[in-house]
Design a protein around this motif. Structure first.
Motif, mmCIF file in Angstrom:
data_model
loop_
_atom_site.group_PDB
_atom_site.id
_atom_site.type_symbol
_atom_site.label_atom_id
_atom_site.label_comp_id
_atom_site.label_asym_id
_atom_site.label_seq_id
_atom_site.Cartn_x
_atom_site.Cartn_y
_atom_site.Cartn_z
ATOM 1 N N THR A 1 1.203 -1.211 -0.180
ATOM 2 C CA THR A 1 -0.012 -0.431 0.434
ATOM 3 C C THR A 1 1.046 0.925 -0.108
ATOM 4 O O THR A 1 2.184 1.319 0.892
ATOM 5 N N VAL A 2 0.538 2.026 -0.973
ATOM 6 C CA VAL A 2 2.074 3.140 -1.567
ATOM 7 C C VAL A 2 0.381 5.073 -1.466
ATOM 8 O O VAL A 2 -0.255 4.934 -1.544
ATOM 9 N N ASP B 1 2.937 -2.733 -10.282
ATOM 10 C CA ASP B 1 1.591 -3.910 -10.061
ATOM 11 C C ASP B 1 1.564 -3.439 -8.769
ATOM 12 O O ASP B 1 1.101 -4.504 -7.785
ATOM 13 N N VAL B 2 1.365 -1.808 -8.425
ATOM 14 C CA VAL B 2 1.042 -1.839 -6.544
ATOM 15 C C VAL B 2 -0.332 -2.062 -6.194
ATOM 16 O O VAL B 2 -1.200 -2.048 -7.340
ATOM 17 N N LYS B 3 -0.426 -2.756 -4.736
ATOM 18 C CA LYS B 3 -1.406 -3.364 -4.707
ATOM 19 C C LYS B 3 -2.692 -1.866 -4.484
ATOM 20 O O LYS B 3 -4.027 -2.364 -5.443
ATOM 21 N N GLU B 4 -2.578 -1.185 -3.091
ATOM 22 C CA GLU B 4 -3.394 -0.124 -2.786
ATOM 23 C C GLU B 4 -2.634 1.248 -3.238
ATOM 24 O O GLU B 4 -1.439 0.878 -3.540
ATOM 25 N N LEU B 5 -2.914 2.094 -3.499
ATOM 26 C CA LEU B 5 -2.953 3.561 -3.655
ATOM 27 C C LEU B 5 -3.712 4.499 -2.728
ATOM 28 O O LEU B 5 -5.184 4.255 -3.249
ATOM 29 N N LEU C 1 -1.063 6.765 7.639
ATOM 30 C CA LEU C 1 0.062 6.258 7.624
ATOM 31 C C LEU C 1 0.023 5.268 8.373
ATOM 32 O O LEU C 1 1.040 4.374 7.635
ATOM 33 N N PRO C 2 -1.331 5.002 9.595
ATOM 34 C CA PRO C 2 -0.456 3.510 9.630
ATOM 35 C C PRO C 2 -1.702 2.411 8.909
ATOM 36 O O PRO C 2 -0.579 0.966 8.909
ATOM 37 N N GLN C 3 -2.017 2.310 7.404
ATOM 38 C CA GLN C 3 -1.819 1.583 6.792
ATOM 39 C C GLN C 3 -0.786 1.876 5.007
ATOM 40 O O GLN C 3 -0.434 0.482 4.448
ATOM 41 N N LEU D 1 3.891 3.895 12.303
ATOM 42 C CA LEU D 1 4.066 3.809 10.718
ATOM 43 C C LEU D 1 4.526 1.611 10.824
ATOM 44 O O LEU D 1 4.323 1.175 12.312
ATOM 45 N N LYS D 2 3.828 1.351 9.300
ATOM 46 C CA LYS D 2 4.658 -0.415 9.608
ATOM 47 C C LYS D 2 6.040 -0.072 9.592
ATOM 48 O O LYS D 2 6.894 0.907 9.599
#
Length: 339
Positions: free
Chosen positions: A157-158, A180-184, A213-215, A236-237
Motif C-alpha cells: 500500500t502506497v 503492480d502496486v496493490k493499493e494507492l 499512515l498506519p496502513q 508507521l509500519k
C-alpha cells in the motif's frame, strides 16, 4: 546554457551562508531586507555527461525564503520568482529550472499573467519546473528502494501525500500504469481535486494523513508546506519506506525509528563530479555527485538542445513524458539516490 533558480531553506540558513554566496553584507539582515534583495548569479557550473558532452550553466539565487509564504508576504514571494526569471533571461540562459518553491509559487499565484518584468518580456519557453524528472526519479526510488527493503509492490500500500499536486499526480499515474502496486492512498487538501484524480485513475482510496499512515508500506511525501511536516513514527509500519520529496527536507532528522527507512526523494546522483558550491551550501550529502532532479531536468534539456518548457502548468505530466526524460537521464549518467 542552462540555468537553475533556487532559494535557501530559511532566514537563518540564508544569513549563515550569505558570505559563501558572495554577499556578506546580507548576513546580519532580517526578513524585511531579504524581501527586497535582488536575485544574483552566484555560481557557474560545468557538467560533463557520461557521453563526453560538456555544458555550462548558472545558478540564480532568488533570495526567496519560505518565511515569506509563512508570513503571507505573497507580493514579495511572487516578485522574487519573476525577478529571478527575468535575471536568468537577461543573462542569455537558454533553459532554466524553477527549483524548490519557485515553481509552486509560479503556479499557485498564476504568475503567467505577469509576462512583463520592467523592460524584459518573459519568454516562458525558456523555463521548466523540472517536475517531470522529479516525478520520474521518485517513482524509480519507490520501485528500487522498496525492493532493497524487501517490500513487494504487488502486495504494498502506497500513500501519496500531496497527491493532487503536479508531482504527486504524476507519481500516481506512473504507479498505476507502470507498476503492480496493490493499493494507492490519496491524500491532499482539496477534496474536489482528489475526486477528479481518483476518477482519472479509476482507483485509489481518499484518506486523511492520520488514517493513511498506519496502513502504508510506502509513504511518498510531495506536499508543499513551507514549515515542513510532523509525523509520529510510532504509527508507521515496520518496515516502512518514507520518501521525502519536499523542500526543505527534514523528515530524516525528525524520524529515526527502527524499521522506518527515510529516503531523500527527488534527488539524483551523477556518475561524474560536478564542480559547484551551491550543493555544499544546501547540505547535500555528496555535493559533487548529488543534486535535485528538477535542476537536472534543465541540464538534460541543455544536453539534448530541447529548449522548451518541458514541465509546465499543473497536472500536465504524462507517463510518456516521464519515460522520455527518464531515458535521457540514464543516457547522460544520472540515477536515483537510493541510500
Amino acid at each position: 546554457m542552462f540555468g537553475l533558480i533556487g532559494h535557501l531553506t530559511s532566514l537563518e540558513h540564508a544569513q549563515a551562508v550569505a558570505k559563501e554566496l558572495g554577499y556578506p553584507e546580507y548576513a546580519d539582515q532580517g526578513l524585511d531586507f531579504w524581501c527586497s534583495a535582488p536575485p544574483q548569479i552566484v555560481d557557474t557550473i560545468t557538467v560533463t555527461s557520461v557521453t563526453g558532452q560538456k555544458i555550462e550553466g548558472r545558478y540564480v539565487e532568488s533570495c526567496f525564503l519560505p518565511e515569506m509564504l509563512a508570513t503571507r508576504r505573497i507580493k514579495a514571494a511572487t516578485r522574487k520568482i519573476l525577478n529571478a526569471m527575468s535575471h536568468a533571461q537577461k543573462n542569455g540562459i537558454n533553459i532554466t529550472a524553477l527549483g524548490g518553491f519557485s515553481s509552486i509559487i509560479f503556479e499557485n499565484f498564476n504568475l503567467e499573467q505577469f509576462r512583463q518584468v520592467r523592460n524584459i518580456k518573459l519568454e516562458f519557453e525558456r523555463f521548466t519546473t523540472g517536475n517531470t524528472h522529479t516525478a520520474y526519479i521518485i517513482c524509480r526510488q519507490v520501485e528500487q528502494a522498496s525492493k532493497q527493503l524487501g517490500i513487494e509492490l504487488n502486495n504494498a500500500t502506497v500513500a501519496i501525500c500531496g497527491a493532487t499536486g503536479d508531482i504527486g499526480s504524476a507519481i500516481c499515474r506512473w504507479l498505476d500504469a507502470r507498476t503492480d502496486v496493490k493499493e494507492l492512498l490519496l491524500i491532499a487538501r482539496n477534496s474536489d481535486r482528489l475526486k477528479n484524480l481518483q476518477s482519472e485513475l479509476g482507483r485509489g482510496k481518499i484518506m486523511s494523513l492520520d488514517e493513511a499512515l498506519p496502513q502504508a508500506d510506502i509513504v511518498v511525501w510531495v506536499a508543499s508546506m513551507p514549515k515542513g511536516v510532523e509525523i509520529d513514527p510510532s504509527v508507521l509500519k515496520q518496515p516502512c519506506l518514507l520518501i521525502d520529496g519536499g523542500y526543505p527536507k527534514n523528515l530524516a532528522m525528525k524520524i529515526q525509528h527502527p524499521g522506518v527507512h527515510v529516503l531523500n526523494g527527488g534527488i539524483v546522483e551523477h556518475s561524474l563530479d560536478i564542480d559547484w558550491k551551491i550543493m555544499n551550501i544546501v547540505n547535500m550529502d555528496v555535493p559533487a555527485r548529488q543534486l535535485f532532479a528538477c535542476f537536472a531536468e534543465s541540464m538534460l534539456l541543455e544536453f539534448e538542445k530541447l529548449y522548451t518548457n518541458f514541465s509546465w502548468g499543473r497536472n500536465q505530466i504524462t507517463v510518456e513524458k516521464m519515460e522520455q526524460i527518464g531515458q535521457v537521464s540514464v543516457k547522460h549518467g544520472f540515477r536515483p539516490l537510493l541510500v
